[in-house]
Write a protein that holds these residues in place. Structure first.
Motif, PDB file in Angstrom:
ATOM      1  N   LYS A 102      -7.634   5.014   5.456  1.00 24.08           N
ATOM      2  CA  LYS A 102      -6.837   4.282   4.472  1.00 24.08           C
ATOM      3  C   LYS A 102      -5.354   4.629   4.513  1.00 24.08           C
ATOM      4  O   LYS A 102      -4.519   3.868   4.034  1.00 24.08           O
ATOM      5  N   GLN A 103      -5.001   5.776   5.137  1.00 24.16           N
ATOM      6  CA  GLN A 103      -3.583   6.106   5.275  1.00 24.16           C
ATOM      7  C   GLN A 103      -2.865   5.107   6.192  1.00 24.16           C
ATOM      8  O   GLN A 103      -1.625   5.059   6.212  1.00 24.16           O
ATOM      9  N   PRO A 149      -0.634   0.808   5.119  1.00 25.11           N
ATOM     10  CA  PRO A 149       0.732   0.261   5.181  1.00 25.11           C
ATOM     11  C   PRO A 149       1.048  -0.441   6.506  1.00 25.11           C
ATOM     12  O   PRO A 149       1.966  -1.255   6.563  1.00 25.11           O
ATOM     13  N   ASP A 150       0.288  -0.146   7.560  1.00 22.30           N
ATOM     14  CA  ASP A 150       0.541  -0.781   8.859  1.00 22.30           C
ATOM     15  C   ASP A 150       0.225  -2.276   8.836  1.00 22.30           C
ATOM     16  O   ASP A 150       0.733  -3.031   9.675  1.00 22.30           O
ATOM     17  N   TYR A 204       0.834  -1.198   0.000  1.00 24.11           N
ATOM     18  CA  TYR A 204       0.000   0.000   0.000  1.00 24.11           C
ATOM     19  C   TYR A 204       0.872   1.253   0.000  1.00 24.11           C
ATOM     20  O   TYR A 204       1.911   1.299   0.666  1.00 24.11           O
ATOM     21  N   PRO A 205       0.460   2.284  -0.731  1.00 25.37           N
ATOM     22  CA  PRO A 205       1.245   3.518  -0.768  1.00 25.37           C
ATOM     23  C   PRO A 205       1.161   4.276   0.552  1.00 25.37           C
ATOM     24  O   PRO A 205       0.201   4.112   1.317  1.00 25.37           O
ATOM     25  N   GLY A 206       2.159   5.095   0.804  1.00 27.96           N
ATOM     26  CA  GLY A 206       2.164   5.906   2.007  1.00 27.96           C
ATOM     27  C   GLY A 206       3.175   5.415   3.023  1.00 27.96           C
ATOM     28  O   GLY A 206       3.829   4.384   2.839  1.00 27.96           O
ATOM     29  N   LYS A 207       3.282   6.151   4.104  1.00 29.39           N
ATOM     30  CA  LYS A 207       4.250   5.855   5.149  1.00 29.39           C
ATOM     31  C   LYS A 207       3.576   5.115   6.293  1.00 29.39           C
ATOM     32  O   LYS A 207       2.541   5.530   6.801  1.00 29.39           O
ATOM     33  N   ALA A 208       4.186   4.012   6.707  1.00 28.35           N
ATOM     34  CA  ALA A 208       3.634   3.230   7.810  1.00 28.35           C
ATOM     35  C   ALA A 208       3.851   3.948   9.134  1.00 28.35           C
ATOM     36  O   ALA A 208       4.766   4.770   9.287  1.00 28.35           O
ATOM     37  N   SER A 209       3.021   3.635  10.109  1.00 23.96           N
ATOM     38  CA  SER A 209       3.181   4.181  11.453  1.00 23.96           C
ATOM     39  C   SER A 209       4.490   3.670  12.064  1.00 23.96           C
ATOM     40  O   SER A 209       4.944   2.565  11.738  1.00 23.96           O
TER      41      SER A 209
END
Length: 210
Positions: free
Chosen positions: A191-192, A195-196, A39-44
């Motif tokens: 949805k952000q 990535p988690d 998934y796109p984006g930065k994980a927690s």
């Protein structure tokens, strides 16, 4: 929603994903289910570990907006031994939960075929956490490795009216009489946080069972 909400909420919903390509020229959907997407984006961030002695695993403790549910009522309320959660919209929560497969489902356990226990746990989650009449569609599946042990991950897109969620269930052979179960639910509004899911999958570890 099915079940009574707690102050932190009992529900969790989220985004759908493609079920894969269609066969060119036929108009028929491919029956091939892909692996979990990146998934796109930065994980927690990960701030530590969450130990689940009953299940025989430990999970990454997620930081950022995630919180660890430390109430004594987690097991009786959600049916899992550990719970991490974050509110993504008013009264809507993403959550990561873990615990051993319930003894009542132990007859379904086959270490070489973990899909039946995953399907049963997803069915239970649909009854407990989502409105009646909800539907799910399998969107990803793959084998996973946790140390030297094997496991399986299956992801579903859940819809219930206008509510949508990505729900992911992992079953891990720990050497015990039942597998460890990890359940992740991300609402569409959060949805952000998708990535988690991969963070949880990649950072699962085996521990000694109590």
């Amino acid at each position: 929603l099915a079940g009574e909400d707690t102050p932190e909420g009992k529900t969790a919903s989220s985004p759908t994903a493609s079920a894969g390509p269609t066969k060119a020229g036929t108009g028929k959907r491919s029956t091939t289910i892909p692996a979990l997407p990146k998934y796109p984006g930065k994980a927690s961030p990960v701030t530590g570990r969450v130990e689940d002695a009953a299940a025989g695993v430990s999970l990454p403790r997620l930081g950022g907006s995630w919180q660890l549910d430390q109430r004594a009522t987690v097991k009786s309320t959600f049916g899992y031994d550990t719970r991490q959660y974050t509110e993504v919209a008013p009264d809507k929560y993403a959550q990561v939960m873990s615990g051993p497969l319930p003894a009542s489902m132990s007859s379904l356990y086959d270490k070489d075929d973990l899909e039946p226990v995953i399907r049963r746990m997803v069915l239970q989650a649909r009854k407990d956490f989502y409105p009646d009449g909800n539907k799910v569609r399998k969107i990803a599946q793959q084998p996973i490795k946790v140390g030297a042990s094997t496991g399986r991950l299956i992801a579903y897109a859940m819809t219930a009216g206008t509510e949508k969620a990505t729900i992911v269930t992992m079953a891990v052979n720990t050497g015990g009489s039942v597998p460890a179960i990890v359940f992740v639910s991300i609402p569409d509004e959060g949805k952000q946080l998708l990535p988690d899911i991969r963070t949880v999958m990649n950072q699962l570890k085996l521990t000694a069972q109590s």
